[in-house]
Enzyme design. Structure first.
Site, PDB file in Angstrom:
ATOM      1  N   ASP A  16      37.438  48.998  41.990  1.00 18.63           N
ATOM      2  CA  ASP A  16      36.802  50.249  41.568  1.00 18.63           C
ATOM      3  C   ASP A  16      35.300  50.095  41.387  1.00 18.63           C
ATOM      4  O   ASP A  16      34.508  50.830  41.986  1.00 18.63           O
ATOM      5  CB  ASP A  16      37.431  50.752  40.266  1.00 18.63           C
ATOM      6  CG  ASP A  16      38.894  51.136  40.420  1.00 18.63           C
ATOM      7  OD1 ASP A  16      39.242  51.684  41.469  1.00 18.63           O
ATOM      8  OD2 ASP A  16      39.678  50.876  39.502  1.00 18.63           O
ATOM      9  N   ARG A  97      38.815  47.507  25.178  1.00 23.06           N
ATOM     10  CA  ARG A  97      37.887  48.543  25.621  1.00 23.06           C
ATOM     11  C   ARG A  97      36.856  48.947  24.559  1.00 23.06           C
ATOM     12  O   ARG A  97      35.682  49.141  24.888  1.00 23.06           O
ATOM     13  CB  ARG A  97      38.660  49.780  26.083  1.00 23.06           C
ATOM     14  CG  ARG A  97      39.575  49.538  27.283  1.00 23.06           C
ATOM     15  CD  ARG A  97      38.873  48.791  28.380  1.00 23.06           C
ATOM     16  NE  ARG A  97      39.669  48.653  29.584  1.00 23.06           N
ATOM     17  CZ  ARG A  97      39.700  47.546  30.321  1.00 23.06           C
ATOM     18  NH1 ARG A  97      38.995  46.488  29.946  1.00 23.06           N
ATOM     19  NH2 ARG A  97      40.424  47.486  31.417  1.00 23.06           N
ATOM     20  N   ASP A 126      42.396  54.202  29.957  1.00 26.88           N
ATOM     21  CA  ASP A 126      41.116  53.551  29.698  1.00 26.88           C
ATOM     22  C   ASP A 126      39.945  54.525  29.683  1.00 26.88           C
ATOM     23  O   ASP A 126      38.959  54.309  28.978  1.00 26.88           O
ATOM     24  CB  ASP A 126      40.867  52.450  30.730  1.00 26.88           C
ATOM     25  CG  ASP A 126      41.562  51.149  30.364  1.00 26.88           C
ATOM     26  OD1 ASP A 126      42.017  51.028  29.210  1.00 26.88           O
ATOM     27  OD2 ASP A 126      41.640  50.256  31.227  1.00 26.88           O
ATOM     28  N   SER A 178      46.965  46.605  40.606  1.00 26.36           N
ATOM     29  CA  SER A 178      45.937  46.930  39.626  1.00 26.36           C
ATOM     30  C   SER A 178      46.138  46.002  38.437  1.00 26.36           C
ATOM     31  O   SER A 178      47.183  46.037  37.781  1.00 26.36           O
ATOM     32  CB  SER A 178      46.066  48.399  39.192  1.00 26.36           C
ATOM     33  OG  SER A 178      45.126  48.687  38.177  1.00 26.36           O
TER      34      SER A 178
END
Length: 406
Positions: A16, A97, A126, A178
């Site tokens: 990404d 995060r 996320d 992923s």
């Protein structure tokens, strides 16, 4: 797209974010892109990151060592709370995060950036975790989320874009899981895992990264003793270690014994169910040891209520609500319960199983003189009759009125 001259990008070097740098420059008037990577234990994934970021158009790369702060200020408070999402998930991605996003804001402010960008999809959790943290520290900062703007619709199309722009990737279309890796865990999603009827390929070379499957674990058990002070792990087998070293050592021991592999279909915050495989070897050991110690050091009412708090705490972490008054208040409650959670827990690790092998604490509430089946002089069994009569009085009254039905 607006007056954006400088963007700070949460950069991992994965699929990404690798294509986001040239995409930003193409779509935001050749804006300056500053890549930021939070080192929370990705290991070799950080190798060559600066060269790659600059080759794809970034002006610079910040790599922040967040390992110690991550474990001490985010992971350990969550362990102390006993927070587990939906009974299985030890929140490995979730609590990484907020700390990364907080640092993104700090760098964006110092650099005078106009926006912060992340590579999270519009289907995932996320995006919420990053953006709530950004809002907590920079409520007016513009946030760019390419997955909500561009025409790319799949990971295959991302690979097409990367190939067209000569962006090197470490994955192929066949190994395009992923993944999210940090010092606490690694997650696997996508490909064959999208069908919950497919058994994960645990024994396939390269699938598991932090350990082996239970079938491949040794036939001989491994014993480990974890020592805690006020709910915080401080030593392994009598050796005092720092927070990062404790997790690393337990990851090794757990991984070798097939500990901490979870296959979960979870309820995402955005409403869908998602299937993932998580490896959390050291964390699974720490949760088991901490809970075992609480069994003998917490009174019944506190222990039971704390289990309820753990469920809510897990939701807050999973939902990205770390920087909220409720999470802070719950942590204050949890900390107050940990004053006596000190002692040693011995565990036996064997082919994916964690077996209790002994626990001691100077604050133990277990009294063998009271609990014994042998003759004792401290417990009058006749006292229980009056207790039961009073405890059962409401039932007795309802029964006499004919109000109790099968």
């Amino acid at each position: 797209m607006g007056d954006i001259k400088k963007v700070v990008l949460a950069y991992s070097g994965g699929l990404d974010t690798s294509i986001i740098i040239p995409w930003l420059k193409e779509n935001y008037d050749n804006c300056e892109v500053i890549a930021v990577s939070g080192d929370v234990g990705q290991g070799t994934e950080l190798d060559g990151l600066e060269e790659k970021a600059k080759k794809t158009g970034a002006s610079k790369l910040y790599v922040m060592d967040l390992n110690k702060e991550f474990i001490e200020d985010y992971v350990f408070p969550t362990i102390k709370a006993g927070a587990v999402y939906e009974g299985k998930y030890l929140l490995g991605t979730s609590f990484a995060r907020p700390i990364i996003a907080k640092r993104l804001v700090e760098i964006a402010m110092n650099e005078g950036a106009d926006a912060i960008c992340h590579g999270c999809t519009g289907k995932g959790n996320d995006q919420v975790r990053f953006e709530l943290a950004i809002k907590a520290f920079a409520p007016d900062m513009k946030i760019i989320a390419p997955w909500r703007e561009w025409d790319i619709k799949s990971r295959d199309e991302e690979i097409d874009y990367a190939e067209a722009h000569n962006i090197p990737l470490k994955i192929t279309r066949e190994t395009n899981y992923s993944k999210d890796k940090n010092i606490w865990h690694i997650s696997h999603e996508g490909l064959d895992l999208e069908d919950p009827n497919n058994e994960p390929m645990y024994n396939k070379e390269g699938f598991l990264e932090l350990g082996v499957s239970p079938e491949q674990a040794p036939d001989k058990p491994t014993y480990v003793t974890v020592s805690f002070e006020k709910g915080v792990p401080v030593a392994i087998d009598g050796e005092k270690l720092g927070a990062v070293e404790i997790v690393e050592k337990l990851n090794k021991l757990g991984g070798e014994n097939g500990i901490g592999i979870v296959d979960l279909v979870e309820n995402r915050l955005v409403g869908m169910k998602s299937r993932g495989v998580y490896e959390t070897p050291g964390g699974t050991i720490l949760y088991a040891a901490h809970n075992k110690l609480e069994e003998i050091t917490l009174d019944r009412d506190t222990y039971h209520f704390k289990q309820q708090v753990g469920l809510r705490f897990a939701e807050l972490v999973y939902f990205g609500q770390w920087y909220t008054p409720l999470r802070k208040a719950l942590s204050a409650f949890v900390d107050s319960t940990q004053e006596t959670v000190t002692g040693d827990v011995k565990l036996k690790l064997y082919k994916g199983n964690i077996i209790d092998a002994g626990v001691t604490s100077p604050y133990s509430l277990y009294d063998p003189d009271i609990a014994t089946f042998d003759e004792d002089e401290v417990y009058d069994q006749k006292d229980s009759a009056g207790f039961i009569n009073l405890f059962g009085l409401p039932i007795k009254v309802q029964a006499k009125k004919g109000l109790i039905k099968e």
